[in-house]
Motif scaffolding. Structure first.
Motif, PDB file in Angstrom:
ATOM      1  N   TRP A   1       0.828  -1.207   0.000  1.00 25.23           N
ATOM      2  CA  TRP A   1       0.000   0.000   0.000  1.00 25.23           C
ATOM      3  C   TRP A   1       0.860   1.255   0.000  1.00 25.23           C
ATOM      4  N   SER A   2       1.967   1.208   0.765  1.00 30.28           N
ATOM      5  CA  SER A   2       2.874   2.361   0.825  1.00 30.28           C
ATOM      6  C   SER A   2       3.545   2.599  -0.519  1.00 30.28           C
ATOM      7  N   VAL A   3       3.983   1.527  -1.181  1.00 31.00           N
ATOM      8  CA  VAL A   3       4.646   1.660  -2.476  1.00 31.00           C
ATOM      9  C   VAL A   3       3.679   2.218  -3.514  1.00 31.00           C
ATOM     10  N   ARG A   4       2.450   1.697  -3.532  1.00 28.96           N
ATOM     11  CA  ARG A   4       1.458   2.201  -4.494  1.00 28.96           C
ATOM     12  C   ARG A   4       1.169   3.679  -4.251  1.00 28.96           C
ATOM     13  N   GLY A   5       1.121   4.056  -2.968  1.00 33.58           N
ATOM     14  CA  GLY A   5       0.895   5.453  -2.646  1.00 33.58           C
ATOM     15  C   GLY A   5       2.025   6.344  -3.128  1.00 33.58           C
ATOM     16  N   GLU A   6       3.270   5.878  -2.940  1.00 35.85           N
ATOM     17  CA  GLU A   6       4.437   6.653  -3.403  1.00 35.85           C
ATOM     18  C   GLU A   6       4.429   6.784  -4.925  1.00 35.85           C
ATOM     19  N   VAL A   7       4.105   5.698  -5.619  1.00 36.87           N
ATOM     20  CA  VAL A   7       4.074   5.730  -7.082  1.00 36.87           C
ATOM     21  C   VAL A   7       2.999   6.691  -7.567  1.00 36.87           C
ATOM     22  N   ALA A   8       1.829   6.664  -6.908  1.00 37.92           N
ATOM     23  CA  ALA A   8       0.749   7.580  -7.296  1.00 37.92           C
ATOM     24  C   ALA A   8       1.166   9.033  -7.071  1.00 37.92           C
ATOM     25  N   GLN A   9       1.856   9.311  -5.966  1.00 43.29           N
ATOM     26  CA  GLN A   9       2.332  10.668  -5.692  1.00 43.29           C
ATOM     27  C   GLN A   9       3.359  11.104  -6.738  1.00 43.29           C
ATOM     28  N   MET A  10       4.273  10.209  -7.088  1.00 41.17           N
ATOM     29  CA  MET A  10       5.269  10.526  -8.110  1.00 41.17           C
ATOM     30  C   MET A  10       4.596  10.809  -9.444  1.00 41.17           C
ATOM     31  N   GLY A  11       3.565  10.025  -9.775  1.00 48.57           N
ATOM     32  CA  GLY A  11       2.847  10.254 -11.017  1.00 48.57           C
ATOM     33  C   GLY A  11       2.180  11.623 -11.046  1.00 48.57           C
ATOM     34  N   THR A  12       1.645  12.038  -9.902  1.00 45.82           N
ATOM     35  CA  THR A  12       1.022  13.362  -9.823  1.00 45.82           C
ATOM     36  C   THR A  12       2.045  14.467 -10.067  1.00 45.82           C
ATOM     37  N   ILE A  13       3.208  14.362  -9.414  1.00 44.15           N
ATOM     38  CA  ILE A  13       4.261  15.367  -9.584  1.00 44.15           C
ATOM     39  C   ILE A  13       4.802  15.340 -11.013  1.00 44.15           C
ATOM     40  N   LEU A  14       4.896  14.147 -11.585  1.00 48.19           N
ATOM     41  CA  LEU A  14       5.382  14.018 -12.970  1.00 48.19           C
ATOM     42  C   LEU A  14       4.455  14.769 -13.923  1.00 48.19           C
ATOM     43  N   ARG A  15       3.155  14.551 -13.787  1.00 48.61           N
ATOM     44  CA  ARG A  15       2.198  15.245 -14.662  1.00 48.61           C
ATOM     45  C   ARG A  15       2.241  16.752 -14.439  1.00 48.61           C
ATOM     46  N   PHE A  16       2.377  17.157 -13.189  1.00 52.54           N
ATOM     47  CA  PHE A  16       2.473  18.582 -12.878  1.00 52.54           C
ATOM     48  C   PHE A  16       3.722  19.196 -13.523  1.00 52.54           C
ATOM     49  N   THR A  17       4.825  18.465 -13.486  1.00 49.79           N
ATOM     50  CA  THR A  17       6.084  18.950 -14.060  1.00 49.79           C
ATOM     51  C   THR A  17       5.975  19.101 -15.573  1.00 49.79           C
ATOM     52  N   LEU A  18       5.391  18.104 -16.245  1.00 53.38           N
ATOM     53  CA  LEU A  18       5.214  18.187 -17.692  1.00 53.38           C
ATOM     54  C   LEU A  18       4.304  19.354 -18.063  1.00 53.38           C
ATOM     55  N   HIS A  19       3.219  19.511 -17.321  1.00 54.30           N
ATOM     56  CA  HIS A  19       2.295  20.608 -17.593  1.00 54.30           C
ATOM     57  C   HIS A  19       2.981  21.961 -17.386  1.00 54.30           C
ATOM     58  N   GLU A  20       3.798  22.047 -16.342  1.00 48.59           N
ATOM     59  CA  GLU A  20       4.503  23.291 -16.043  1.00 48.59           C
ATOM     60  C   GLU A  20       5.489  23.640 -17.154  1.00 48.59           C
ATOM     61  N   ALA A  21       6.203  22.633 -17.661  1.00 50.74           N
ATOM     62  CA  ALA A  21       7.176  22.870 -18.731  1.00 50.74           C
ATOM     63  C   ALA A  21       6.482  23.360 -19.995  1.00 50.74           C
ATOM     64  N   VAL A  22       5.338  22.756 -20.319  1.00 50.64           N
ATOM     65  CA  VAL A  22       4.585  23.175 -21.501  1.00 50.64           C
ATOM     66  C   VAL A  22       4.021  24.580 -21.293  1.00 50.64           C
ATOM     67  N   ARG A  23       3.544  24.862 -20.092  1.00 49.63           N
ATOM     68  CA  ARG A  23       2.954  26.177 -19.810  1.00 49.63           C
ATOM     69  C   ARG A  23       3.989  27.287 -19.943  1.00 49.63           C
ATOM     70  N   LYS A  24       5.221  27.005 -19.560  1.00 52.54           N
ATOM     71  CA  LYS A  24       6.275  28.003 -19.673  1.00 52.54           C
ATOM     72  C   LYS A  24       6.801  28.135 -21.096  1.00 52.54           C
ATOM     73  N   ARG A  25       6.277  27.345 -22.001  1.00 52.79           N
ATOM     74  CA  ARG A  25       6.648  27.378 -23.420  1.00 52.79           C
ATOM     75  C   ARG A  25       8.115  27.036 -23.653  1.00 52.79           C
ATOM     76  N   LEU A  26       8.741  26.408 -22.665  1.00 49.90           N
ATOM     77  CA  LEU A  26      10.130  26.001 -22.844  1.00 49.90           C
ATOM     78  C   LEU A  26      10.254  24.953 -23.933  1.00 49.90           C
ATOM     79  N   VAL A  27       9.326  23.990 -23.915  1.00 45.56           N
ATOM     80  CA  VAL A  27       9.367  22.916 -24.903  1.00 45.56           C
ATOM     81  C   VAL A  27       9.167  23.470 -26.308  1.00 45.56           C
ATOM     82  N   LEU A  28       8.209  24.380 -26.461  1.00 40.83           N
ATOM     83  CA  LEU A  28       7.944  24.963 -27.784  1.00 40.83           C
ATOM     84  C   LEU A  28       9.150  25.726 -28.304  1.00 40.83           C
TER      85      LEU A  28
END
Length: 298
Positions: free
Chosen positions: A9-36
Motif C-alpha cells: 500500500w505504501s509503495v502504491r501510494g508513493e508511485v501515485a504521488q510521483m505520477g502526480t508530480i510528474l504530470r504537474f512537471t510536464l504541464h509546467e514545462a509546456v505552460r512556460k513554453r520552454l518545450v515549444l
C-alpha cells in the motif's frame, strides 16, 4: 502478511504521488513554453544541418563521373564524419536543455515558495523529488531520442547503418541526459538555481575538455593526456558516453569511419566499465538529492 500488505500500500501510494508530480512537471514545462521554444530552435538547427549535409554529399557525388563502389565508399565515409559532427552538437543541445530544465527543479520551487503549497498536501518529499526528476527526464529523453533519430534519417540515404548498431548507439546516447539530470537534481537540492546551472555547465565543460585531451593523447600515444581524460570522465562521464555511443553506432563500419580520422569520433573507445560507472553515478546522485531535500529546512 500484514506487513506485506502495508508495504504494498505504501509503495502504491508513493508511485501515485510521483505520477502526480510528474504530470504537474510536464504541464509546467509546456505552460512556460520552454518545450515549444526548444522545438523551434531545434527544427531550425536540423534544417540547416540537413541542407548542409545534402549539399556536401550531392556535390561530392557530382565530382565522380561514374557512381562506382569507390565513389559510394567515399560518400559513406563523408556522411559518417558529418553524422558524428552533427551528433556532437546534438550532444551539446541535449546537455544544455537538461541542465537548464533541471537546475531549478528543486531550487526554483523553494525560491518561488511553490514547494510549500505542494508539500502541504499528502505528498512525501521523496515522491516530490523523484516525480520532478522523472518529469524532466521524460522531456530530455524524448528530445534526445528525436534529435538522434532525425539526424540518422538525414544521412541514411548516403550511409548504410545497421539496426543493432543504431539501437546500441541510441541507448548509450540516452544515458547522457540521465547522468546530467541526476547530477543537476543533486546540485539543485543544495544550491540556488543560478549556482546549480553554473556548476553543471562548468562540470560539463570540464568533461568535454578532458575528453578532447584523451582523444589527442590516444592519437599521439601520450599516457599523461589519456589519464587526464580518464579522470575527467570519472568526474563527468558525459563526453565518454558520447564517444561510447559513436563507437557503438559505427561498430560494423569502424574501418570506414576510422579511415577518415574524424576528431569527433572515438579514437579511444571508453570501456564497458564506464557505462556501469555512469549508471552507478546517476543512481548515487539521485539518492543524494532525495536525502538532501528530505533533510533540508524549508
Amino acid at each position: 502478511h500484514w506487513r506485506m500488505l502495508l508495504w504494498n500500500w505504501s509503495v502504491r501510494g508513493e508511485v501515485a504521488q510521483m505520477g502526480t508530480i510528474l504530470r504537474f512537471t510536464l504541464h509546467e514545462a509546456v505552460r512556460k513554453r520552454l518545450v515549444l521554444l526548444v522545438i523551434l530552435l531545434t527544427v531550425g538547427f536540423l534544417l540547416l544541418y540537413g541542407w548542409g549535409v545534402h549539399r556536401a554529399l550531392a556535390l561530392q557525388a557530382g565530382t565522380h563521373a561514374a557512381d562506382d563502389w569507390s565513389a559510394r565508399l567515399n560518400r559513406a565515409g563523408t556522411a559518417a564524419a558529418l553524422l558524428s559532427i552533427g551528433l556532437y552538437f546534438a550532444n551539446f543541445l541535449t546537455a544544455f536543455l537538461t541542465i537548464v530544465m533541471m537546475s531549478g527543479a528543486l531550487a526554483g520551487e523553494v525560491e518561488s515558495g511553490t514547494v510549500h503549497a505542494v508539500l502541504a498536501r499528502p505528498i512525501t518529499r521523496r515522491s516530490f523529488v523523484l516525480g520532478k526528476f522523472a518529469g524532466y527526464l521524460v522531456l530530455s529523453l524524448a528530445y534526445a531520442a528525436a534529435l538522434f533519430l532525425t539526424m540518422l534519417a538525414l544521412v541514411r540515404p548516403y550511409l548504410p547503418l545497421f539496426y543493432d548498431d543504431v539501437l546500441a548507439g541510441l541507448g548509450i546516447f540516452l544515458l547522457q541526459p540521465v547522468v546530467l539530470a541526476a547530477l543537476t537534481l543533486a546540485a539543485s537540492a543544495f544550491l540556488s538555481t543560478l549556482n546549480a546551472g553554473v556548476l553543471l555547465v562548468s562540470l560539463y565543460g570540464f568533461g568535454i575538455v578532458g575528453g578532447m585531451l584523451e582523444q589527442i593523447g590516444t592519437g599521439m600515444r601520450q599516457p599523461v593526456l589519456q589519464n587526464i581524460g580518464i579522470f575527467s570522465s570519472l568526474v563527468m562521464p558525459a563526453d565518454a558516453l558520447y564517444r561510447k555511443a559513436i563507437a557503438a553506432l559505427f561498430d560494423t563500419l569502424s574501418g570506414l569511419v576510422g579511415s577518415y580520422g574524424n576528431p569527433f569520433a572515438a579514437a579511444g573507445e571508453p570501456s564497458t566499465a564506464m557505462l556501469v560507472w555512469a549508471v552507478v553515478y546517476a543512481g548515487a546522485a539521485v539518492g543524494l538529492a532525495v536525502y538532501a531535500f528530505e533533510q533540508r529546512d524549508l
